[in-house]
Design an enzyme around this catalytic site. Structure first.
Site, mmCIF file in Angstrom:
data_model
loop_
_atom_site.group_PDB
_atom_site.id
_atom_site.type_symbol
_atom_site.label_atom_id
_atom_site.label_comp_id
_atom_site.label_asym_id
_atom_site.label_seq_id
_atom_site.Cartn_x
_atom_site.Cartn_y
_atom_site.Cartn_z
ATOM 1 C CD GLU A 151 18.339 -10.957 -9.781
ATOM 2 O OE1 GLU A 151 17.801 -11.612 -8.872
ATOM 3 O OE2 GLU A 151 17.944 -9.828 -10.129
ATOM 4 N NE ARG A 195 4.664 1.760 -0.831
ATOM 5 C CZ ARG A 195 5.669 1.757 0.041
ATOM 6 N NH1 ARG A 195 6.759 2.407 -0.222
ATOM 7 N NH2 ARG A 195 5.576 1.109 1.174
ATOM 8 C CD1 TRP A 213 -0.116 -5.501 -3.837
ATOM 9 C CD2 TRP A 213 -0.255 -6.623 -1.913
ATOM 10 N NE1 TRP A 213 0.402 -6.756 -4.046
ATOM 11 C CE2 TRP A 213 0.321 -7.469 -2.883
ATOM 12 C CE3 TRP A 213 -0.439 -7.125 -0.633
ATOM 13 C CZ2 TRP A 213 0.717 -8.775 -2.614
ATOM 14 C CZ3 TRP A 213 -0.047 -8.425 -0.356
ATOM 15 C CH2 TRP A 213 0.525 -9.228 -1.345
ATOM 16 C CG HIS A 250 23.916 -34.438 -8.329
ATOM 17 N ND1 HIS A 250 24.463 -35.621 -7.879
ATOM 18 C CD2 HIS A 250 24.960 -33.616 -8.592
ATOM 19 C CE1 HIS A 250 25.784 -35.506 -7.851
ATOM 20 N NE2 HIS A 250 26.110 -34.299 -8.289
ATOM 21 C CD GLU A 276 11.097 -10.061 -10.123
ATOM 22 O OE1 GLU A 276 10.374 -9.812 -9.154
ATOM 23 O OE2 GLU A 276 12.306 -9.768 -10.134
ATOM 24 C CG ASN A 295 1.456 0.016 4.229
ATOM 25 O OD1 ASN A 295 1.178 -1.162 3.973
ATOM 26 N ND2 ASN A 295 2.670 0.509 4.069
ATOM 27 N N GLY A 296 -0.531 -2.055 6.139
ATOM 28 C CA GLY A 296 -0.126 -3.049 7.131
ATOM 29 C C GLY A 296 -1.249 -4.035 7.383
ATOM 30 C CB CYS A 352 -0.895 0.041 1.219
ATOM 31 S SG CYS A 352 -1.936 -1.390 1.401
ATOM 32 C CE LYS A 386 14.899 -8.839 -11.596
ATOM 33 N NZ LYS A 386 15.485 -9.049 -10.382
ATOM 34 C CE LYS A 445 11.707 -1.491 -6.167
ATOM 35 N NZ LYS A 445 12.600 -2.429 -6.897
HETATM 36 O O1 M6R Z 1 13.431 -4.071 -0.730
HETATM 37 P P1 M6R Z 1 14.161 -5.373 -0.632
HETATM 38 O O2 M6R Z 1 15.500 -5.358 -1.295
HETATM 39 O O3 M6R Z 1 14.259 -5.855 0.804
HETATM 40 O O4 M6R Z 1 13.253 -6.425 -1.384
HETATM 41 C C1 M6R Z 1 13.589 -7.783 -1.391
HETATM 42 C C2 M6R Z 1 12.810 -8.530 -2.442
HETATM 43 O O5 M6R Z 1 11.434 -8.427 -2.192
HETATM 44 C C3 M6R Z 1 13.112 -8.017 -3.858
HETATM 45 O O6 M6R Z 1 14.466 -8.094 -4.167
HETATM 46 C C4 M6R Z 1 12.311 -8.841 -4.890
HETATM 47 O O7 M6R Z 1 12.787 -10.144 -4.950
HETATM 48 C C5 M6R Z 1 12.356 -8.171 -6.270
HETATM 49 N N1 M6R Z 1 11.048 -8.206 -6.857
HETATM 50 C C6 M6R Z 1 13.268 -8.860 -7.210
HETATM 51 O O8 M6R Z 1 13.273 -8.287 -8.471
#
Ligand code: M6R
Length: 621
Positions: free
Chosen positions: A490, A31, A81, A513, A497, A107-108, A2, A494, A616
């Site tokens: 990574e 966000r 959210w 394995h 997501e 928010n929360g 949020c 990417k 985010k």
């Molecule tokens: O704000 P942060 O770096 O703590 O966030 C951690 C993860 O939520 C963040 O890296 C997430 O995996 C991203 N969407 C990756 O692209």
């Protein structure tokens, strides 16, 4: 998750509260959200005007255009959210009480909401939504009736709520006031001239002011056009911690790029350079001024545990290779949410390094608190000033990536890796694990990295082309050894997501394995090849892995350094990167994978900056 914006002011034009809040919500879209709403307070109106719509911000804008309102002096706005209750107009915030005189955004998660809701319902209060937030609105209404003071009412409510919350409230009888409360959720204050602002982060008001105030845990802020007062939940006044944001509105805009992510990928040379800036003195020695931990404590450390989530955790995996090699200190890397709940072995000689772009990731924050309870010191590597994790950590090493707006992390990742290199070399300097000239040589190599990343970006044409051809691919694998392993993870994250494609990253040695069973003719497999100038054995092992998958029909897409002629014979495609020391190579190898994922998602017509279901900043556990 949020996004929250608050505004109060007596500045012309009369549409300013609405305009400021809508613009702020736009800047907080990154966000992640599913609905949006606004509450406007107009002097003399007798009630707070509320508009809220599920879906994108444009729906709210259209609603407001259809029912215009002017002459407001205060406003609060929210992007939701969903947690409690599906995304809908009714569940969107603000929520109201006292027959529309009071409005609240949140928010929360209020964990004791069911108990409170049952109590309120027994008193005859009728709920119109499924949300936990509406409970806070009605409680605040009751307290306001008892005290006649919005700040004191907020203080009483904050003490009754369990869970995590940032709450903002306005009341029709106080048209020059917005009150906020902060407990385990972000909230910052923007200082204006004849107007003041509140936001989940500074981007909410960055186009109006760069002067900001940090709010601490369990604090209540009351803003009017000409005053900002902060008290804690116990009612005591709190000293204000003012700072100037070191980036401006342009840094949080696309600047002509097709997406924020494309811009942020291109920002990476600068992000690395800025993170290195000012960290070496005139003798060439590392100075990490922000590290307020006593050097004797740092010398005595016998273990480092990195806690982080997602991409930040992969930065931690890269750090493990470098720090163990340079400092001979064992480094464990733990997903923050696993760390906290598994009774980890933490002593006063353990150093915990928390890595987070946002500084607000709840899982990481909880891991920090858990580590401190066990007596460990915590160093935070964080990008966002004024956020919670650096406030609570014992020391902070800021990355200077600037605002990262796209949900998928790119420039934060390379700057996090860079910061961990600085930390590792600093420990090596402090503990005498490396000779001074060795450290200086590595720092010189590090200073070369922004230029080398730029070269990778300039060579990106081919990877973009291939990404567009592969738009209908349903599965991609990523393999790497040593520092190439976290980069494989990574690369896969990417792609998942952004392009919603099944993607897996594996340690190349693990292939036989199990994962090799996945290889079938035509399956695209990215392989990150280590430098042949590093450990030659590592290089030849990866070449063998490429041969194994190629023999089974995989399509091999190889990332290799300039001059590595051995790979060409086994690769269907090679993406060349400049030569770099093995430990620093992740800064280069990740770039083609970021571009590949972004371009493939683009080719599929997906929203690269705001992928589905993702937020985010993950501010709930
Ligand atoms: O704000 P942060 O770096 O703590 O966030 C951690 C993860 O939520 C963040 O890296 C997430 O995996 C991203 N969407 C990756 O692209």
């Amino acid at each position: 998750m949020c996004g929250i914006v608050g505004y109060v002011g007596s500045v012309v034009p009369s549409s300013r509260p609405q305009d400021v809040v809508l613009e702020g919500l736009g800047r907080l879209e990154y966000r992640g959200y599913d609905s949006a709403g606004i509450a406007l307070v107009r002097p003399g109106a007798g009630h707070v005007e509320v508009a809220k719509k599920s879906g994108k911000l444009i729906n709210l804008r259209e609603e407001l255009a259809a029912h215009p309102s002017a002459d407001a002096t205060a406003a609060i706005g929210h992007t939701r959210w969903a947690t409690h209750g599906r995304p809908s107009d009714v569940n969107a915030h603000p929520h109201q009480a006292l027959d529309g005189k009071l409005a609240v955004i949140h928010n929360g998660i209020i964990e004791n909401f069911f108990k409170l809701r049952t109590e309120l319902a027994a008193q005859g209060i009728v709920f119109t939504s499924e949300t936990d937030t509406e409970v806070a609105a009605h409680l605040l209404g009751q307290e306001f009736l008892a005290t006649g003071d919005l700040t004191q009412a907020m203080r009483s409510v904050a003490q009754r709520l369990e869970g995590t919350f940032t709450l903002l409230a306005v009341h029709a009888d106080q048209p020059d006031t917005v009150v906020g409360a902060r407990h385990d959720s972000p909230l910052v204050v923007g200082l204006g001239n004849g107007e003041n602002f509140l936001g989940s982060d500074v981007s909410a008001f960055i186009s109006h002011t760069r002067e900001a105030l940090e709010l601490g845990q369990d604090e209540i802020v009351t803003i009017t056009p000409n005053s900002v007062e902060v008290i804690n939940f116990a009612g005591e006044p709190v000293e204000l911690n003012r700072y100037t944001v070191d980036w401006d509105a342009a840094a949080a805009e696309k600047g002509g790029y097709w997406s924020f992510m494309a811009k942020e990928i291109d920002d990476q040379p600068q992000a690395v350079a800025d993170t290195l800036l000012g960290r070496v003195d005139e003798n060439g020695d590392l100075i990490l001024d922000d590290l307020r931990i006593d050097e004797s404590v740092l010398r005595a450390i016998d273990k480092i545990i990195v806690v982080a989530c997602g991409t930040a955790a992969y930065a931690g995996h890269v750090a493990k290779y470098a720090i163990e090699h340079w400092c001979r200190i064992p480094v464990e890397v733990e997903l923050a949410h696993e760390f906290r709940y598994r009774d980890p072995i933490v002593t006063t000689r353990t150093l915990v390094v928390a890595i987070s772009q946002s500084g607000e990731t709840m899982d990481t924050l909880m891991a920090v608190r858990h580590a401190q309870e066990q007596g460990a010191k915590v160093i935070a590597i964080v990008n966002t000033h004024g956020s919670t994790i650096p406030r609570e950590a014992d020391a902070v090493l800021y990355t200077h990536a600037g605002p990262e707006i796209a949900v998928a992390s790119t420039k934060a990742f390379v700057s996090q890796i860079t910061a961990t290199y600085l930390l590792g070399l600093y420990f090596a300097q402090l503990r005498g694990n490396m000779f001074r000239d060795e450290i200086q040589k590595m720092l010189a190599e590090l200073r070369e990295m922004p230029g080398k990343i730029r070269e990778v970006l300039e060579r990106a044409g081919r990877v973009k082309e291939i990404a567009h051809w592969m738009a209908d691919t349903s599965s991609v694998l990523f393999l790497g050894r040593h520092t190439g392993f976290p980069i494989a993870l990574e690369g896969a994250l990417k792609l998942k997501e952004l392009a919603y494609i099944h993607a897996e990253g594996f340690a190349a040695g693990e292939l036989k394995h199990g994962p090799i069973a996945l290889i079938e003719p035509g399956l695209p497999v990215f392989v990150i090849v280590p430098s042949p100038r590093g450990r030659g054995l590592l290089h030849s092992k990866v070449i063998s892995n490429i041969q194994e998958i190629r023999a089974r029909g995989a399509r091999t897409l190889v990332i290799a350094e300039d001059g590595d002629t051995a790979v060409e014979a086994f690769a269907d495609e090679v993406f060349w990167v400049p030569q770099a020391p093995t430990l620093l190579s992740p800064l280069l190898n990740v770039v083609p994978l970021q571009i590949f994922a972004a371009e493939l998602a683009r080719a599929k017509g997906l929203d690269v900056d705001q992928p589905r279901n993702l937020a985010k900043s993950v501010t709930v556990e």
